[in-house]
Enzyme design. Structure first.
Site, mmCIF file in Angstrom:
data_model
loop_
_atom_site.group_PDB
_atom_site.id
_atom_site.type_symbol
_atom_site.label_atom_id
_atom_site.label_comp_id
_atom_site.label_asym_id
_atom_site.label_seq_id
_atom_site.Cartn_x
_atom_site.Cartn_y
_atom_site.Cartn_z
ATOM 1 N N TRP A 158 0.814 -1.224 0.000
ATOM 2 C CA TRP A 158 0.000 0.000 0.000
ATOM 3 C C TRP A 158 0.839 1.261 0.000
ATOM 4 O O TRP A 158 0.522 2.234 -0.687
ATOM 5 C CB TRP A 158 -1.010 -0.017 1.150
ATOM 6 C CG TRP A 158 -2.065 -1.040 0.875
ATOM 7 C CD1 TRP A 158 -2.241 -2.223 1.524
ATOM 8 C CD2 TRP A 158 -3.039 -1.009 -0.189
ATOM 9 N NE1 TRP A 158 -3.276 -2.931 0.941
ATOM 10 C CE2 TRP A 158 -3.781 -2.210 -0.100
ATOM 11 C CE3 TRP A 158 -3.354 -0.101 -1.186
ATOM 12 C CZ2 TRP A 158 -4.816 -2.519 -0.980
ATOM 13 C CZ3 TRP A 158 -4.388 -0.395 -2.068
ATOM 14 C CH2 TRP A 158 -5.097 -1.585 -1.954
ATOM 15 N N ASP A 178 -1.242 6.473 6.568
ATOM 16 C CA ASP A 178 -2.379 5.686 6.061
ATOM 17 C C ASP A 178 -2.681 4.623 7.125
ATOM 18 O O ASP A 178 -1.923 3.671 7.287
ATOM 19 C CB ASP A 178 -1.991 5.042 4.727
ATOM 20 C CG ASP A 178 -3.075 4.118 4.179
ATOM 21 O OD1 ASP A 178 -4.102 3.916 4.847
ATOM 22 O OD2 ASP A 178 -2.881 3.589 3.057
ATOM 23 N N LYS A 232 -12.956 -1.365 6.762
ATOM 24 C CA LYS A 232 -12.283 -2.393 7.562
ATOM 25 C C LYS A 232 -12.693 -2.262 9.021
ATOM 26 O O LYS A 232 -13.367 -3.127 9.565
ATOM 27 C CB LYS A 232 -10.775 -2.281 7.406
ATOM 28 C CG LYS A 232 -10.339 -2.472 5.955
ATOM 29 C CD LYS A 232 -8.998 -1.873 5.690
ATOM 30 C CE LYS A 232 -8.725 -1.703 4.217
ATOM 31 N NZ LYS A 232 -8.866 -2.898 3.430
#
Ligand code: PMP
Length: 366
Positions: A102, A178, A202
């Site tokens: 990511w 993040d 999530k």
């Protein structure tokens, strides 16, 4: 009983789904669904303000940080962050720590807006790399980090890395984190971060909402070409009602926040998450069949990638898991193997069911 180990969109607390089902067509006697309400109505305003306030309470967000409800997901922020932070310099530099899939994507996207300096990138994504001070640029607009790599299962908090001497950026440097896959799973020290962002699907609620927390003094650094709907200062000035926010996703997030408060808040969740993760990693480490590649110091409490020493058993493992009601354990396509995502909504019983199935499978087939 079904337990869903998906990395996201992921399992939600059953109580939240039940309440949403009850209120689906008539929100608390107002006669219409949350989906049908104007975002300017007083009913929706209650939902919006409560969700914002509960999020602040849960994470103890300091007064000088703004909480924004946005859209565009984590990947959207990979562009929205440089658009908002690279307006002060002509040839802006962005520092990125590449610690997994990511953050690699974040580095790639930032190239369109700035010169990218990779602070550190380990050969294999099994550790969070040391980031000594000399690896950071002296004048970067910000340093990007992904504090929980959802695919590779590497987790770190900057406060912990700094305490270990593994994070050399001066305190005045702006850290953008993040936190898509571990926000609300443990307390965080906001003073370490300038910006935090997270997609909702999530640990927050359902897909469609992205939460951004921005320190006040960073709101005036946007480039002139930053789209207004993604301009943090504009969104902040309108309390996340500049344009139509993802109202239903915010409503679901609000239900999750209420559920978290009832569970005892983020500190209580952190203790539970630690127990869940320990149980799973202990089972993996004690086994002759399963293994984890991540350095124990950096093993994620949320996303647990693991492998079978005999690859040929992967399909049988997934079948056995499915039969036991344990879903979505297949690893990310870039890594293979398995991955169990055990976010806040996964109860300890779900992890117990998983480790029991893993032990049975090993006895039977290995
Ligand atoms: N960052 C992280 C850490 C993620 O796990 C994900 C999604 N799995 C993303 C960014 C991308 O999020 P989205 O799909 O919401 O754009």
């Amino acid at each position: 009983m079904i337990y869903n180990f998906s990395a996201g969109p992921a399992m939600l607390p059953p109580e939240v789904l039940q309440q949403a089902a009850q209120e689906m067509s008539d929100w608390r006697g107002c006669g219409i669904s949350v989906m049908e309400m104007s975002h300017r109505s007083s009913h929706y305003d209650q939902i919006h303000q409560q969700a914002l306030a509960d999020f602040r309470t849960l994470l103890n967000v300091p007064a000088n940080y703004r909480v924004l409800f946005m859209q565009g997901g984590g990947l959207g922020q990979n562009a929205i962050v440089p658009l908002n932070l690279c307006g002060k310099q002509r040839d802006a530099i962005v520092d990125v720590v590449v610690s997994g899939g990511w953050s690699a994507k974040s580095a790639q996207e930032a190239h369109a807006y700035a010169r990218v300096n990779v602070v550190a990138q380990p050969e294999k994504f099994t550790v969070f790399p040391d980031c000594p001070s000399e690896r950071f640029s002296t004048n970067a607009a910000y340093a990007h980090v992904c504090t929980n790599e959802t695919v590779h299962g590497v987790e770190v908090l900057i406060e912990d890395a700094r305490a270990r001497g593994a994070w050399g950026l001066a305190k005045e440097g702006v850290v953008v984190a993040d936190m898509s896959s571990h926000i609300l799973s443990r307390p965080i020290d906001f003073t370490q971060y300038g910006v935090i962002f997270a997609g909702a699907q999530k640990n927050i609620g359902c897909a469609g909402l992205t939460i951004v927390v921005v320190r006040d003094d960073l709101l005036d650094r946007a480039r002139a070409d930053c789209p207004s709907a993604f301009h943090w200062q504009t969104v902040a000035a309108q309390n996340s009602l500049y344009n139509t926010p993802p109202t239903y996703a915010i409503y679901i997030a609000g239900l999750v926040f209420q559920w978290l408060l009832k569970q005892g808040g983020v500190a209580a969740m952190a203790a539970r998450n630690q127990v869940k993760a320990q149980l799973l990693y202990d089972t993996i480490d004690a086994s002759a069949l399963y293994f984890s590649s991540v350095d124990p110091q950096f093993r994620s409490r949320m996303n647990v990638p693991f492998f079978l020493r005999n690859d040929n058993l992967n399909a049988a493992f997934l079948d056995a898991a499915k039969e036991a009601g344990l879903l979505s354990l297949k690893g990310h396509k870039s890594l293979g193997g398995m991955r169990a995502s055990i976010y806040n909504a996964m109860p300890i019983e779900g992890v117990r069911a998983l480790v029991e199935m893993m032990r049975h499978f090993e006895q039977r087939f290995f």
